[in-house]
Enzyme design. Sequence first.
Site, mmCIF file in Angstrom:
data_model
loop_
_atom_site.group_PDB
_atom_site.id
_atom_site.type_symbol
_atom_site.label_atom_id
_atom_site.label_comp_id
_atom_site.label_asym_id
_atom_site.label_seq_id
_atom_site.Cartn_x
_atom_site.Cartn_y
_atom_site.Cartn_z
ATOM 1 N N ASP A 198 0.845 -1.197 0.000
ATOM 2 C CA ASP A 198 0.000 0.000 0.000
ATOM 3 C C ASP A 198 0.884 1.253 0.000
ATOM 4 O O ASP A 198 0.625 2.208 0.733
ATOM 5 C CB ASP A 198 -0.927 -0.022 1.227
ATOM 6 C CG ASP A 198 -2.061 0.983 1.115
ATOM 7 O OD1 ASP A 198 -2.336 1.443 -0.014
ATOM 8 O OD2 ASP A 198 -2.665 1.313 2.143
ATOM 9 N N LYS A 221 2.206 4.686 -1.035
ATOM 10 C CA LYS A 221 1.685 5.910 -1.655
ATOM 11 C C LYS A 221 2.308 7.076 -0.893
ATOM 12 O O LYS A 221 2.820 6.887 0.220
ATOM 13 C CB LYS A 221 0.153 5.944 -1.587
ATOM 14 C CG LYS A 221 -0.423 5.674 -0.228
ATOM 15 C CD LYS A 221 -1.922 5.473 -0.336
ATOM 16 C CE LYS A 221 -2.487 5.040 1.005
ATOM 17 N NZ LYS A 221 -3.850 4.610 0.965
ATOM 18 N N ASN A 238 1.911 7.424 2.761
ATOM 19 C CA ASN A 238 2.584 6.468 3.644
ATOM 20 C C ASN A 238 4.093 6.680 3.699
ATOM 21 O O ASN A 238 4.822 5.858 4.237
ATOM 22 C CB ASN A 238 2.279 5.027 3.203
ATOM 23 C CG ASN A 238 0.886 4.612 3.609
ATOM 24 O OD1 ASN A 238 0.322 5.195 4.542
ATOM 25 N ND2 ASN A 238 0.312 3.648 2.919
ATOM 26 N N ASP A 243 3.093 2.197 7.715
ATOM 27 C CA ASP A 243 1.951 1.337 7.360
ATOM 28 C C ASP A 243 2.323 0.015 6.719
ATOM 29 O O ASP A 243 1.458 -0.626 6.154
ATOM 30 C CB ASP A 243 0.986 2.080 6.420
ATOM 31 C CG ASP A 243 -0.175 2.671 7.201
ATOM 32 O OD1 ASP A 243 -0.182 2.520 8.428
ATOM 33 O OD2 ASP A 243 -1.064 3.263 6.585
ATOM 34 N N THR A 290 -9.000 4.760 -3.832
ATOM 35 C CA THR A 290 -8.070 5.283 -4.836
ATOM 36 C C THR A 290 -7.048 4.210 -5.224
ATOM 37 O O THR A 290 -6.084 3.976 -4.493
ATOM 38 C CB THR A 290 -7.296 6.496 -4.290
ATOM 39 O OG1 THR A 290 -6.778 6.140 -3.004
ATOM 40 C CG2 THR A 290 -8.164 7.715 -4.182
HETATM 41 P P1 AMP Z 1 -1.769 6.437 8.283
HETATM 42 O O1 AMP Z 1 -2.910 5.717 8.841
HETATM 43 O O2 AMP Z 1 -0.469 5.764 8.554
HETATM 44 O O3 AMP Z 1 -1.974 6.803 6.830
HETATM 45 O O4 AMP Z 1 -1.662 7.801 9.094
HETATM 46 C C1 AMP Z 1 -2.563 8.847 8.941
HETATM 47 C C2 AMP Z 1 -1.831 10.149 9.179
HETATM 48 O O5 AMP Z 1 -1.360 10.218 10.522
HETATM 49 C C3 AMP Z 1 -0.567 10.286 8.341
HETATM 50 O O6 AMP Z 1 -0.853 10.754 7.100
HETATM 51 C C4 AMP Z 1 0.245 11.253 9.162
HETATM 52 O O7 AMP Z 1 -0.207 12.575 8.941
HETATM 53 C C5 AMP Z 1 -0.097 10.835 10.578
HETATM 54 N N1 AMP Z 1 0.880 9.844 11.035
HETATM 55 C C6 AMP Z 1 0.821 8.512 10.877
HETATM 56 N N2 AMP Z 1 1.875 7.903 11.411
HETATM 57 C C7 AMP Z 1 2.645 8.879 11.919
HETATM 58 C C8 AMP Z 1 3.911 8.895 12.588
HETATM 59 N N3 AMP Z 1 4.564 7.756 12.825
HETATM 60 N N4 AMP Z 1 4.416 10.080 12.941
HETATM 61 C C9 AMP Z 1 3.733 11.225 12.690
HETATM 62 N N5 AMP Z 1 2.555 11.286 12.082
HETATM 63 C C10 AMP Z 1 2.007 10.128 11.694
#
Ligand code: AMP
Length: 395
Positions: free
Chosen positions: A157, A159, A162, A178, A197
Amino acid sequence: MFVSAKSTSSSVHSDVADKYLVSKLLGKGACGDVFLVFLEADFSRQFAMKIVDKKSFTSTIIAPSATTSGVLRSSANDVLSEVNILKQLQHPCIIHVHEVFDYPDRLYLVLERAIGGELFDRVVKKDGLDEFTAKLYFYQMLLAIEYLHSKNVVHRDLKPENILLASEADMTLIKVTDFGLSKLVGEQSLMKTLCGTPNYLAPEIIKTSGMGHYNSKVDSWSLGVILFIMLAAYPPFSDDYNDMPLVEQIKKARFSFADHAWKSVSKEAKNLISKMIVVNAAKRFNCTQALRHNWLKDEVMVKQVEELMKKDIDTRDATAKKPSSEDVNASVMQNISHESEADLLNNTVQLKNSCKENADLTVGNVSEKDIVWKLEEDSSESCSGAKKAKVDKLN
Ligand code: AMP
């Protein structure tokens, strides 16, 4: 302020709340919300906590094998072994999984925090990256994914959302996140992507609706798409290109470098993209082949990456050796990287303490954990709005 009492079921589980102080919402992902958290025993240590609500997945946890999409219902033991694999993964260019709490209704992933935001936002903000910066990031992505593949983990996944950035600076480490989550929450997340998407998905995944056999080359395809976007600031495949439906564009790898955005981009960069966005997975470059490509034979860039990685490893080693908690409180504010975050932590702690002192004043006997959840609710609305705006922009 404390009017909306949340039911106990939506509070953070007590094991988690005892150990971590949950603060502001960092972002919302397909599998759950991500919050900034501080270690209760040592406030100088901050993490990103991803909370996956298992109820949003229709079936119980499913763990497909690493290299195929075979779907197996998993037991708690399977989840535990997946978690252990994820925790053991250590690379400067991937988000480290610090700890995982697994409950029947929720999964809490305590992750290394990246403060530079998403690659997606950086590309939108700068209207595409200059070639050197794109190369610096892409080289790291290849190292990270090559490492994951060497550990039998296929991301599936990839993108720009991520790919996180370690700092606000241009010359920064990237952090892939992720990975392996689909193994914990099952094919549902992949299916969500398929329904949402599919822009980054390899044709073999689309052709089989994610249920066929495919290998780690699916990540190479997505990386090719990401490289295209970093350099052009628009996607190679999109619903907005009217002449052919999106999935047909992908199945035929129908993209071009004809746009004016490509005039100033080197032939080598375009060549590498054409080796990665290839329909036939057998002919598509893997990460190791890509790392050997001429475009990436750039000593200045490689040296930069090596220095950034070394710094990251040194910092991690220093943190691991650091004596913990008791003597840390006095120096908390110095240790937190951003002043605003020191304020945030301070406010969160004060809020928690005032809640303890004024428990009788709260409506519906709201617990301190609930209050943190109230904070989350407030911030989540603004986040989803922002996300929509930037998606609109890239499209
Ligand atoms: P995700 O579910 O991993 O796509 O996370 C959603 C959003 O949370 C990301 O797009 C980041 O803005 C924020 N995020 C996720 N993981 C982190 C991390 N390890 N450190 C900082 N922000 C994070």
